[in-house]
Design an enzyme around this catalytic site. Sequence first.
Site, mmCIF file in Angstrom:
data_model
loop_
_atom_site.group_PDB
_atom_site.id
_atom_site.type_symbol
_atom_site.label_atom_id
_atom_site.label_comp_id
_atom_site.label_asym_id
_atom_site.label_seq_id
_atom_site.Cartn_x
_atom_site.Cartn_y
_atom_site.Cartn_z
ATOM 1 N N HIS A 1 2.874 4.034 12.682
ATOM 2 C CA HIS A 1 1.665 4.747 13.131
ATOM 3 C C HIS A 1 1.971 5.780 14.225
ATOM 4 O O HIS A 1 1.045 6.357 14.789
ATOM 5 C CB HIS A 1 0.571 3.783 13.658
ATOM 6 C CG HIS A 1 0.058 2.850 12.604
ATOM 7 N ND1 HIS A 1 -1.148 2.190 12.712
ATOM 8 C CD2 HIS A 1 0.577 2.452 11.420
ATOM 9 C CE1 HIS A 1 -1.344 1.439 11.635
ATOM 10 N NE2 HIS A 1 -0.305 1.569 10.849
ATOM 11 N N ARG A 33 -9.116 -5.966 18.192
ATOM 12 C CA ARG A 33 -8.279 -6.841 17.351
ATOM 13 C C ARG A 33 -8.837 -8.245 17.473
ATOM 14 O O ARG A 33 -9.130 -8.711 18.576
ATOM 15 C CB ARG A 33 -6.828 -6.814 17.834
ATOM 16 C CG ARG A 33 -6.120 -5.505 17.592
ATOM 17 C CD ARG A 33 -5.764 -5.298 16.132
ATOM 18 N NE ARG A 33 -5.370 -3.903 15.911
ATOM 19 C CZ ARG A 33 -4.962 -3.417 14.753
ATOM 20 N NH1 ARG A 33 -4.871 -4.205 13.678
ATOM 21 N NH2 ARG A 33 -4.645 -2.160 14.635
ATOM 22 N N ASP A 53 4.749 -6.106 4.537
ATOM 23 C CA ASP A 53 4.070 -5.019 5.266
ATOM 24 C C ASP A 53 3.983 -5.391 6.747
ATOM 25 O O ASP A 53 3.029 -5.090 7.429
ATOM 26 C CB ASP A 53 2.667 -4.794 4.679
ATOM 27 C CG ASP A 53 1.984 -3.560 5.248
ATOM 28 O OD1 ASP A 53 2.693 -2.661 5.740
ATOM 29 O OD2 ASP A 53 0.740 -3.496 5.216
ATOM 30 N N THR A 57 -14.347 26.166 33.488
ATOM 31 C CA THR A 57 -15.309 25.353 34.225
ATOM 32 C C THR A 57 -16.528 25.115 33.355
ATOM 33 O O THR A 57 -17.366 25.995 33.189
ATOM 34 C CB THR A 57 -15.712 26.052 35.532
ATOM 35 O OG1 THR A 57 -15.992 27.414 35.247
ATOM 36 C CG2 THR A 57 -14.579 25.971 36.553
ATOM 37 N N ASP A 87 -0.624 4.239 0.782
ATOM 38 C CA ASP A 87 -1.197 5.210 1.735
ATOM 39 C C ASP A 87 -0.504 5.077 3.080
ATOM 40 O O ASP A 87 0.122 4.056 3.375
ATOM 41 C CB ASP A 87 -2.714 5.023 1.892
ATOM 42 C CG ASP A 87 -3.107 3.690 2.518
ATOM 43 O OD1 ASP A 87 -2.479 2.663 2.190
ATOM 44 O OD2 ASP A 87 -4.037 3.680 3.359
ATOM 45 N N HIS A 145 0.828 -1.206 0.000
ATOM 46 C CA HIS A 145 0.000 0.000 0.000
ATOM 47 C C HIS A 145 0.863 1.258 0.000
ATOM 48 O O HIS A 145 1.922 1.294 0.623
ATOM 49 C CB HIS A 145 -0.999 0.007 1.159
ATOM 50 C CG HIS A 145 -0.407 -0.023 2.543
ATOM 51 N ND1 HIS A 145 -0.207 1.106 3.294
ATOM 52 C CD2 HIS A 145 0.007 -1.052 3.329
ATOM 53 C CE1 HIS A 145 0.275 0.777 4.482
ATOM 54 N NE2 HIS A 145 0.433 -0.524 4.532
ATOM 55 N N GLU A 171 -5.263 0.866 2.500
ATOM 56 C CA GLU A 171 -5.011 -0.203 3.476
ATOM 57 C C GLU A 171 -5.169 0.305 4.896
ATOM 58 O O GLU A 171 -5.746 -0.371 5.758
ATOM 59 C CB GLU A 171 -3.593 -0.773 3.286
ATOM 60 C CG GLU A 171 -3.378 -2.120 3.983
ATOM 61 C CD GLU A 171 -2.951 -1.993 5.437
ATOM 62 O OE1 GLU A 171 -2.984 -3.013 6.150
ATOM 63 O OE2 GLU A 171 -2.588 -0.885 5.885
ATOM 64 N N GLU A 172 -4.691 1.508 5.130
ATOM 65 C CA GLU A 172 -4.729 2.044 6.497
ATOM 66 C C GLU A 172 -6.129 2.434 6.938
ATOM 67 O O GLU A 172 -6.337 2.815 8.088
ATOM 68 C CB GLU A 172 -3.778 3.244 6.624
ATOM 69 C CG GLU A 172 -2.302 2.933 6.359
ATOM 70 C CD GLU A 172 -1.657 2.066 7.449
ATOM 71 O OE1 GLU A 172 -2.369 1.568 8.330
ATOM 72 O OE2 GLU A 172 -0.419 1.898 7.393
ATOM 73 N N SER A 182 -3.018 -5.953 11.324
ATOM 74 C CA SER A 182 -3.986 -6.488 10.366
ATOM 75 C C SER A 182 -3.651 -6.072 8.931
ATOM 76 O O SER A 182 -3.197 -4.948 8.705
ATOM 77 C CB SER A 182 -5.388 -5.960 10.686
ATOM 78 O OG SER A 182 -5.663 -6.057 12.059
#
Length: 463
Positions: A427, A328, A180, A315, A88, A86, A153-154, A399
């Site tokens: 990430h 997951r 990947d 407040t 992306d 991927h 993919e992401e 994944s």
Amino acid sequence: MQSLLSYVESNKDRYLSELKGLLAIPSVSTNPENSEDIRRCAGWMADHMKTIGLQNVEIFPTPGHPIVYGDWLKAPGKPTVLLYGHYDVQPPEPLDLWTSPPFEATIRDGNLFARGASDDKGQVFIHLKSLEAYLRNGGDLPINIKLLIEGEEEIGSDNLEAFVREKKELLKSDLVLISDSSMFAKGVPSICYGLRGLAYMQIDLVGPNKDLHSGSFGGTVHNPIQALSEIIAQLHDRNGKVTIPGFYTGVLPLTKKERNAYKKLPWSDRKYAKELGVEKLYGEKGFTTLERVWARPTLECNGIWGGFTGEGAKTVLPSKASAKISMRLVPNQSSAKAAKLFEKHVRKIAPKSVKVTIRNLHGGEPAITPIDGPGVQAAVSALEKGFGKKPLYQREGGSIPIVVQFKELLGIDTVLLGFGLPDENAHAPDEFINLDNFFGGIRTSLHFFNELPHFIKAHGKKR
Ligand code: BES
Ligand code: ZN
């Protein structure tokens, strides 16, 4: 092979500067503001495929981000590899935590830092350079190859399934190759045979119909941030188990063989905790760390917001609160079912004092890939040559949604040949690819393509 290896050796600097060009494009798939960058990145991929000598290069539009395809099919009688990856990337935020800007690739201490350096532009690029070496030195490949590089993919590969369904003939191959994922550790190459699935949810709570003065109204209505925290706190029990009824139904248990094999891996909980800066690890009781991340389903809160988060103090009793929560999943769980169970349970435990909206943002199915096929044998041999060490077998906690669909729709098994590292900050800020792994990956890819026909032939004879 020797001449290919020396070609790679003498082109290292050019590879890195080309890769920096690819990494400069902020192809963040989840952010609508980057859709032009996504298109530019697809164009870069397609142009580069043409430059290195691939044929039938085409950018296929989808209802989301485009898919890039290219092939080289001039080795009749030889196996066909479908190389998936991927282009992306995940959002780079928070930007202030990057040592150098995320889209200006920078080398420090033998690592190349940039968003996508390892996940997954750098790993796709490894194979592009391996193919280039073949195509520029004699002009032939030992195999046929089809490249399928997507841009979603992401965010769950939502539009890829329909594409694979529609283009079965175009994608027909003997095996899928994906880089990947990660190696077990630096200097410890591995073959991955399992990935977790995912169900990604968002909860939005609304309490009062507007923000309120927390003095005048505090004590009269349920603060949605409190209600949300109460819900989230109930999703795990004291043993770290997920409390959603039916969540564990059908979960494929670890085999004795797997548990024994994992125990033999070079692993230290103490070292792991120290690297992550935590005093103590946390997770489902009764399972080791590797078992929990590779083979057990989990639930995580990815983000939570609401109310006042600026400098200083205000407040306020806010009207709204939200959280993004992902599960997951492991083999025999399904993403749609997990999402349903989640929604039912959260609705049940949510107090009447707030209004609840639950959304299923995206998902992907878990996968186990076979390790006795010729593709994995070729990968073992190639890793041994590329990294000077026999690989071990591992699963992963992350994944790659399309793996299961390649099997279901095209009937092809996947080889997961990862060149990342577990601590490469995928990430997160300061993502990097280690340069030894990058060049080791190119050598491994060269050997893999070279040896695959032999292993497939030998496997066919045995059967
Ligand atoms: N490269 C990862 C998948 C991965 C992560 C494999 C860790 C092995 C170890 C991939 O790009 C990724 O991040 N996938 C997403 C998929 C999701 C959005 C459906 C993930 O795992 O979060
Ligand atoms: Zn990723």
